[in-house]
Design a protein around this motif. Structure first.
Motif, PDB file in Angstrom:
ATOM      1  N   GLY A  30       0.810  -1.209   0.000  1.00  0.00           N
ATOM      2  CA  GLY A  30       0.000   0.000   0.000  1.00  0.00           C
ATOM      3  C   GLY A  30       0.847   1.263   0.000  1.00  0.00           C
ATOM      4  O   GLY A  30       2.074   1.214   0.172  1.00  0.00           O
ATOM      5  N   TYR A  31       0.191   2.395  -0.149  1.00  0.00           N
ATOM      6  CA  TYR A  31       0.894   3.671  -0.189  1.00  0.00           C
ATOM      7  C   TYR A  31       1.645   3.920   1.122  1.00  0.00           C
ATOM      8  O   TYR A  31       1.117   3.712   2.215  1.00  0.00           O
ATOM      9  N   GLY A  32       2.892   4.366   0.990  1.00  0.00           N
ATOM     10  CA  GLY A  32       3.700   4.673   2.159  1.00  0.00           C
ATOM     11  C   GLY A  32       4.308   3.460   2.825  1.00  0.00           C
ATOM     12  O   GLY A  32       5.012   3.588   3.831  1.00  0.00           O
ATOM     13  N   MET A  33       4.064   2.274   2.278  1.00  0.00           N
ATOM     14  CA  MET A  33       4.602   1.040   2.856  1.00  0.00           C
ATOM     15  C   MET A  33       5.847   0.601   2.074  1.00  0.00           C
ATOM     16  O   MET A  33       6.507   1.409   1.439  1.00  0.00           O
ATOM     17  N   HIS A  34       6.142  -0.687   2.108  1.00  0.00           N
ATOM     18  CA  HIS A  34       7.336  -1.205   1.451  1.00  0.00           C
ATOM     19  C   HIS A  34       7.151  -2.685   1.164  1.00  0.00           C
ATOM     20  O   HIS A  34       6.109  -3.284   1.484  1.00  0.00           O
ATOM     21  N   GLY A  35       8.155  -3.285   0.551  1.00  0.00           N
ATOM     22  CA  GLY A  35       8.059  -4.672   0.111  1.00  0.00           C
ATOM     23  C   GLY A  35       7.947  -5.703   1.214  1.00  0.00           C
ATOM     24  O   GLY A  35       7.674  -6.869   0.941  1.00  0.00           O
ATOM     25  N   LYS A  36       8.134  -5.288   2.460  1.00  0.00           N
ATOM     26  CA  LYS A  36       8.015  -6.225   3.589  1.00  0.00           C
ATOM     27  C   LYS A  36       6.616  -6.240   4.189  1.00  0.00           C
ATOM     28  O   LYS A  36       6.389  -6.915   5.206  1.00  0.00           O
ATOM     29  N   GLN A  37       5.672  -5.517   3.601  1.00  0.00           N
ATOM     30  CA  GLN A  37       4.354  -5.392   4.225  1.00  0.00           C
ATOM     31  C   GLN A  37       3.671  -6.743   4.438  1.00  0.00           C
ATOM     32  O   GLN A  37       2.971  -6.936   5.432  1.00  0.00           O
ATOM     33  N   PHE A  38       3.882  -7.686   3.523  1.00  0.00           N
ATOM     34  CA  PHE A  38       3.214  -8.982   3.638  1.00  0.00           C
ATOM     35  C   PHE A  38       4.086 -10.043   4.314  1.00  0.00           C
ATOM     36  O   PHE A  38       3.769 -11.227   4.251  1.00  0.00           O
ATOM     37  N   LYS A  39       5.159  -9.619   4.976  1.00  0.00           N
ATOM     38  CA  LYS A  39       6.064 -10.564   5.650  1.00  0.00           C
ATOM     39  C   LYS A  39       5.318 -11.425   6.657  1.00  0.00           C
ATOM     40  O   LYS A  39       5.678 -12.584   6.898  1.00  0.00           O
ATOM     41  N   LEU A  40       4.261 -10.876   7.231  1.00  0.00           N
ATOM     42  CA  LEU A  40       3.466 -11.598   8.230  1.00  0.00           C
ATOM     43  C   LEU A  40       2.903 -12.904   7.670  1.00  0.00           C
ATOM     44  O   LEU A  40       2.639 -13.849   8.422  1.00  0.00           O
ATOM     45  N   LEU A  41       2.711 -12.988   6.363  1.00  0.00           N
ATOM     46  CA  LEU A  41       2.143 -14.192   5.749  1.00  0.00           C
ATOM     47  C   LEU A  41       3.112 -15.372   5.741  1.00  0.00           C
ATOM     48  O   LEU A  41       2.688 -16.517   5.582  1.00  0.00           O
ATOM     49  N   GLU A  42       4.389 -15.094   5.907  1.00  0.00           N
ATOM     50  CA  GLU A  42       5.388 -16.159   5.798  1.00  0.00           C
ATOM     51  C   GLU A  42       5.191 -17.252   6.840  1.00  0.00           C
ATOM     52  O   GLU A  42       5.375 -18.449   6.558  1.00  0.00           O
ATOM     53  N   SER A  43       4.792 -16.876   8.044  1.00  0.00           N
ATOM     54  CA  SER A  43       4.677 -17.864   9.118  1.00  0.00           C
ATOM     55  C   SER A  43       3.678 -18.967   8.793  1.00  0.00           C
ATOM     56  O   SER A  43       3.887 -20.130   9.143  1.00  0.00           O
ATOM     57  N   ASN A  44       2.582 -18.627   8.111  1.00  0.00           N
ATOM     58  CA  ASN A  44       1.562 -19.617   7.780  1.00  0.00           C
ATOM     59  C   ASN A  44       1.665 -20.147   6.357  1.00  0.00           C
ATOM     60  O   ASN A  44       1.367 -21.320   6.105  1.00  0.00           O
TER      61      ASN A  44
END
Length: 273
Positions: A30-44
Motif C-alpha cells: 500500500g501507499y507509504g509502505m514497502h516490500g516487507k508489508q506482507f512478511k506476516l504471511l510467511e509464518s503460515n
C-alpha cells in the motif's frame, strides 16, 4: 528474508524474497509502505509460497531511471508495466505466479491480472482501491485541472497539510487515511513522491470488462478482502463486479483500512491451504 535488485531500462527495482514454497506470490504493498508489508504471511504460508515483495515506484529503494517531472507526467501504460513484470519474471525464472495487493497496490495487481491473466493462479486484493478508487484519486490523477492543483500543492507543505485537514473535515478521507497521508508529506522528496504516485500511475484505471474476461477465462481463484470499518474502500464496493466472477470469495475483517494483521493471515491461510 533476503533483498535483491532487478535493473532494466525502466527502473532499478528493489524487492524482498521470503518463504520457501514452490508457488510464487508477487506482492504489491500500500501507499507509504514497502516490500516487507506482507512478511506476516510467511509464518503460515511460507511453505507453500515464495513471496516476492516489491518496493513499488516512488517508495523506498526502487528508483525509476528517469524520475524527472516530465517523465512522471508522461506516466506508464498498462502494457509497459506488464512488459516490466515479464522481464522481471524472466530474470527470476518465474513461469507462473499469484498476485496479492493492498490498497494502492491493488492497482498494480489488477493491471497484471488484466494484461497477464494467462500466467496467474490466484488474484488477491485487500482494501481494493482498484475496484472503486473514489472521487479524489481520479480527480488528482486524470483530471488536468485536478492534477495541476496537486502539482502546485506539493510545492507547499503548509497548503498540502491544510488540504488534508479539509478532506478529513468533509469526510473525504477518514482518520486512518489522514494519519497515513500526513506522515508521507514531511519532506520535499516525500511530497514529490505523493504527487508522482497519483500522476505516474494514472493509466492504471481498471477496465472492468477486460479484468472480468481475464479472471473468468482463466478461472483464476479470486479473493477480495475488506475491512468492516474501512470508510475509504468499504465492503460494498465492487459487489456487482464480484458477483459476475466464476471463482471468487469475499472476506470482511473486523478492521478499518489498516488490516494486514494476524486475522488477515488466519483468514487468508484458510482460503489458500
Amino acid at each position: 528474508m533476503t533483498d535483491h535488485y532487478f535493473e532494466n531500462d525502466l527502473a532499478n527495482l528493489h524487492y524482498y524474497k521470503f518463504g520457501s514454497g514452490e508457488q510464487v506470490m508477487l506482492s504489491f504493498h500500500g501507499y507509504g509502505m514497502h516490500g516487507k508489508q506482507f512478511k506476516l504471511l510467511e509464518s503460515n504460508l511460507g511453505v507453500k509460497y515464495t513471496f516476492i515483495g516489491f518496493d513499488l515506484f516512488f517508495h523506498k529503494e526502487t528508483k525509476l531511471k528517469d524520475q524527472s517531472l516530465p517523465a512522471v507526467k508522461k506516466g506508464i501504460t498498462k502494457k509497459e508495466f506488464a512488459d516490466f513484470i515479464l522481464a522481471f519474471c524472466k530474470h527470476e525464472n518465474i513461469k507462473r505466479f499469484s498476485v496479492i495487493g493492498y490498497s494502492m497496490g491493488t492497482h498494480y495487481a489488477t493491471v497484471v491480472a488484466e494484461e497477464l491473466g494467462h500466467l496467474i493462479d490466484e488474484f488477491i486484493i485487500a482494501a481494493p482501491s482498484s475496484l472503486n478508487p473514489g472521487k479524489l484519486i481520479p480527480f488528482f490523477s486524470k483530471n488536468k485541472t485536478g492534477n495541476k492543483i496537486l502539482e502546485k500543492l506539493v510545492l507547499n507543505e503548509t497548503t498540502l497539510i491544510k488540504m488534508l485537514k479539509l478532506f478529513k473535515r468533509f469526510r473525504l478521507i477518514d482518520a486512518e487515511a489522514y494519519k497515513i497521508l500526513y506522515g508521507e508529506i514531511g519532506t520535499a522528496e516525500l511530497r514529490f513522491n505523493f504527487y508522482a504516485c497519483f500522476t505516474y500511475l494514472r493509466f492504471f484505471e481498471t477496465d472492468e470488462s477486460r479484468l472480468l474476461k481475464a479472471l473468468n477465462d482463466q478461472n483464476i481463484k479470486c479473493i477480495f478482502i475488506f475491512g468492516k470499518r474501512d470508510k475509504a474502500f468499504p465492503p460494498g464496493i465492487g459487489r456487482e463486479f464480484i458477483a459476475k466472477l466464476k471463482n471468487a470469495k469475499v472476506v470482511v475483517l473486523n478492521e478499518g483500512h489498516e488490516m494486514i494483521k494476524r486475522d488477515f493471515v488466519t483468514q487468508l491461510n484458510g482460503l489458500l491451504t
